[in-house]
Design an enzyme around this catalytic site. Sequence first.
Site, mmCIF file in Angstrom:
data_model
loop_
_atom_site.group_PDB
_atom_site.id
_atom_site.type_symbol
_atom_site.label_atom_id
_atom_site.label_comp_id
_atom_site.label_asym_id
_atom_site.label_seq_id
_atom_site.Cartn_x
_atom_site.Cartn_y
_atom_site.Cartn_z
ATOM 1 C CE LYS A 1 20.778 -58.153 -13.909
ATOM 2 N NZ LYS A 1 22.034 -57.030 -13.482
ATOM 3 C CD GLN B 1 23.203 -53.421 -13.091
ATOM 4 O OE1 GLN B 1 22.219 -54.253 -12.877
ATOM 5 N NE2 GLN B 1 23.215 -54.045 -14.707
ATOM 6 C CG ASP C 1 26.538 -60.391 -10.631
ATOM 7 O OD1 ASP C 1 25.887 -60.823 -11.494
ATOM 8 O OD2 ASP C 1 26.322 -58.901 -10.648
#
Length: 287
Positions: free
Chosen positions: A53, A97, A120
């Site tokens: 990422k 994460q 997200d």
Amino acid sequence: MATRIDGKLISAQIREEIKQESRAFAAAQGFVPGLAVVIVGDNPASQVYVRNKKKACEEVGFYSEVHALPADTTQEQLNLLVDRLNGDDRIHGILVQLPLPAHLDETEVLLRIRPDKDVDAFHPYNVGKIMIGNPDFLPCTPAGVMALLERSGIDPAGKRCVVVGRSNIVGKPMAMLLLHANGTVTVCHSKTRDLGAVCREADILVVAIGRADFVGADMVKPGAVVIDVGMNRRPDGKLTGDVDYAAVEPVASAITPVPGGVGPMTITMLLKNTLTAAKKAAENRRG
Ligand code: NDP
């Protein structure tokens, strides 16, 4: 023989578009989109995702920072970091994460991320906006699937779409995006009776269950489009999907490989969401 939907290629095209847009955005606004990634503990798979990422951000000209916290980080420490990032003007997207170590409450952390920085799209506010068809951010993996379909000229409108898997991250939002695209959608899961028969009705079959090579040719209607979200490690260490590619390829009209299908699209959509968040921040600054 099915057409291979090349996620690597489509992803590279979209990232190039994001890079151009990011450059134009920075020239106009005087700041670049910024993403903060938070990782707790030393899960090796998570560490690879986080590195990828960060690298992807650099390639499109975004600012990025990684906060790697030790496995014994407390909920309060994690909450404080999220609060700080919520208030940091350089950061437009925050990603924690998952999975987190067992002693930390994922829901509490996801609720704490400011919805306008929730790239997200896991915060219930954003989940709700997706549900009513008015999203600010699209959930990355399902959005990646929709982009693959669109750029391959496959329109779900009026088609029978079957999604296998009902997780909050993939299956459920996937079904919702296909529904908003006017597909007729069925969602299957581990309790579905005669899964094969339901799958064989699909014009578009999306599989996200986490079972290596589970879907064979007998579960696929001839000419169907097959999208494989699964990412599984075989005993020999090789990556494989939820679909038996070799068996299904002769039956399907189009199919995504693993690796090189849906996988690269997920980070691409995260970049897209971060750019969207930065654009919204610029609008708010102008007031
Ligand atoms: P989860 O484990 O959260 O959910 C799996 C879903 O599959 C559940 O709804 C489960 O049903 C269903 N399921 C499991 N076994 C069967 C079965 N035998 N028949 C029918 N349904 C079944 O997984 P995720 O949604 O997070 O991930 C799914 C896969 O996608 C994994 O391989 C993951 O690695 C991959 N993935 C890939 C991404 C990418 O970027 N390409 C991103 C995210 C995930 P039930 O609800 O009844 O338990």
